[in-house]
Every structure is written in structure tokens, then in C-alpha cells.
Scaffold this active site. Sequence first.
Site, PDB file in Angstrom:
ATOM      1  N   ASN A  10       0.867  -1.180   0.000  1.00 17.82           N
ATOM      2  CA  ASN A  10       0.000   0.000   0.000  1.00 17.82           C
ATOM      3  C   ASN A  10       0.904   1.231   0.000  1.00 17.82           C
ATOM      4  OD1 ASN A  10      -1.904   1.970   0.364  1.00 17.82           O
ATOM      5  ND2 ASN A  10      -2.307   1.482   2.515  1.00 17.82           N
TER       6      ASN A  10
ATOM      7  N   LYS B 151       0.093   4.208  -0.262  1.00 18.95           N
ATOM      8  CA  LYS B 151      -0.594   5.386   0.309  1.00 18.95           C
ATOM      9  C   LYS B 151      -0.376   6.588  -0.608  1.00 18.95           C
ATOM     10  CE  LYS B 151       0.353   3.445   4.808  1.00 18.95           C
ATOM     11  NZ  LYS B 151      -0.085   3.456   6.174  1.00 18.95           N
TER      12      LYS B 151
ATOM     13  N   HIS C 198      -9.538   0.873   4.444  1.00 16.74           N
ATOM     14  CA  HIS C 198      -8.254   1.071   5.138  1.00 16.74           C
ATOM     15  C   HIS C 198      -8.477   1.960   6.370  1.00 16.74           C
ATOM     16  CE1 HIS C 198      -4.175   2.370   6.014  1.00 16.74           C
ATOM     17  NE2 HIS C 198      -3.805   1.255   5.425  1.00 16.74           N
TER      18      HIS C 198
ATOM     19  N   GLU D 265      -6.975   4.402   7.451  1.00 17.08           N
ATOM     20  CA  GLU D 265      -6.872   5.854   7.192  1.00 17.08           C
ATOM     21  C   GLU D 265      -8.155   6.379   6.557  1.00 17.08           C
ATOM     22  OE1 GLU D 265      -3.131   5.456   5.200  1.00 17.08           O
ATOM     23  OE2 GLU D 265      -2.295   4.818   7.124  1.00 17.08           O
TER      24      GLU D 265
ATOM     25  N   GLU E  92      -5.766  -5.415  10.111  1.00 16.52           N
ATOM     26  CA  GLU E  92      -4.737  -4.405  10.354  1.00 16.52           C
ATOM     27  C   GLU E  92      -5.052  -3.643  11.643  1.00 16.52           C
ATOM     28  OE1 GLU E  92      -2.607  -3.116   6.587  1.00 16.52           O
ATOM     29  OE2 GLU E  92      -4.479  -2.011   6.572  1.00 16.52           O
TER      30      GLU E  92
ATOM     31  N   GLY F 139       1.943   1.927  10.655  1.00 17.31           N
ATOM     32  CA  GLY F 139       2.851   3.062  10.537  1.00 17.31           C
ATOM     33  C   GLY F 139       3.479   3.471  11.854  1.00 17.31           C
TER      34      GLY F 139
ATOM     35  N   SER G 247       3.063  -2.437  10.229  1.00 21.02           N
ATOM     36  CA  SER G 247       4.506  -2.405  10.452  1.00 21.02           C
ATOM     37  C   SER G 247       5.213  -3.716  10.101  1.00 21.02           C
ATOM     38  CB  SER G 247       4.825  -1.966  11.876  1.00 21.02           C
ATOM     39  OG  SER G 247       4.334  -0.649  12.100  1.00 21.02           O
TER      40      SER G 247
END
Length: 247
Positions: free
Chosen positions: A10, A12, A94, A96, A164, A170, A210
Site C-alpha cells: 500500500n 498510500k 483502510h 486511514e 490491520e 505506521g 509495520s
Amino acid sequence: MGRRFFVGGNWKMNGTKSEIGDIVAFLKTGPLDPNVEVVVGVPSIYLTYVTSIVPSNVSVSAQNAYKVPKGAFTGEISPAMLLDNGVPWVILGHSERRNVFGETDELIAEKVAHALEAGLKVIACIGEKLEEREAGKTEEVVYRQTKAIADKIKSWDNVVLAYEPVWAIGTGKTASPQQAQEVHDKLREWLSKNVKSDVAQTLRIIYGGSVTAANAKDLAKEKDIDGFLVGGASLKPEFVQIVNARA
Ligand code: PEP
């Protein structure tokens, strides 16, 4: 047949044409384990560019798509547009999108259902926040997020479910192999009870948060971890080692 190992990158909102050139170069050099399905999640403006330059053993994914084919939705792109441009995959839900852009379980489920009906393959993301894990609510949260999707889709055939945990994305804090395995196992149990035992056995459930070359091998040893969704490390040559974690 066993579940084919799946590794998604990904990117991003990262990458210039020059940086993308470097990523594509290490994907080409690989070598990438031929037993692994590899997909890269690309910012929408670069989707056609990346499609034209990636090696044939890597597929391309969008990072979002709206819930209808076309219309007055400024700034959005639809599954039909992705397919029209030869993009076979989309990442939906996701963390985010959920937490920065306020997408709800309901909206994500509608997007997943529409993307599948249109003919896309979907990487559907779920995962709990730190405070939810600390409050002992991990299962409740991931079951709720999965149920929202299950209630709206007719088939799980073209879905990869990405677990996730938000606290691991991250942050450099990876779930331990045991923590991830436990949630994946519970998700299969939930799918078996609430969807179909067949789906519970065949659905690929991948882990994200991560993942690096240093931790991928141990995570990949767990029986219910069928691959990874990789953010930061997918921009670096170590992505090749993550793809090959089971080799
Ligand atoms: C992600 O973006 O899905 C992700 C897991 O990011 P990172 O690997 O950087 O934690």
C-alpha cells in the site's frame, strides 16, 4: 487447494514518477516467489502509469473507489472507471479511510459490495484501535466490521480480508505472530458460524501493521496468516523479502 499467499503493497499517498521507477525496478529484479500473489496499491493518478510498467507477475490496485458507477460525486472514482483502465483490485476500508476520512462500516460495506458487483477484486481492511484492544474489544470490533461487509455481499470469492490493527499501522509496533494468529483464527471461527465454513477455510486473511523484512518470516509461519498488507516497507527494496517470507 490451499490458500495462495498474498502480499499487497500500500503505497498510500507516496511516490513520484521517479520514485515509482525505483520501486518498479526492484519488483522487476525480484526475484518474487512465483507462488505468491503480489499486488501494489497505487495513488489513483499513477494507476495507468504503473499498470503500463509493472512486471506481469505484479497486479495493480486502487486505494479507494466510490459505491456507484458514475454521477455527481466530485473527486471520486468508480470501480467501472478502474476496470475501464485495466485495474483489477481495490483496497477498501483502510484505517486511514475510516479514521482520517470518517468512512463508516456501512459506507465501506456498500463500497465493497458495489466493487465486487462491478467485477473488481477487493482487499477489505478491518482492525481495532489501541483503546479498543486495551478495553478487550478487539473481537467485538473486527466482528462488527466484518459483519457489515458480510451483510451486503453475495460472495467472498474475490475478497482478501486484511486484519490491520490500527495501533500497528505506521507505528513500528507490529502485532506479535501470536496476537495476529489469534485474531485470524477468531475471524475464521466467526466466518464459519456466520457466513459458511467453506468461506472460513478458503478466504485469505492477511496481516498488516509495520510488517518489515525482519518480522515477516515469523508472522508468515502462522497457519492462519495468508500474507500481508505492507505500507512503509512496500516503498523499499525489502518488500521483495516480505513477498518471499514463506519461500
Ligand atoms: C498499511 O498502510 O496498510 C500498513 C500496514 O502500513 P505500515 O506497513 O506502514 O504499518
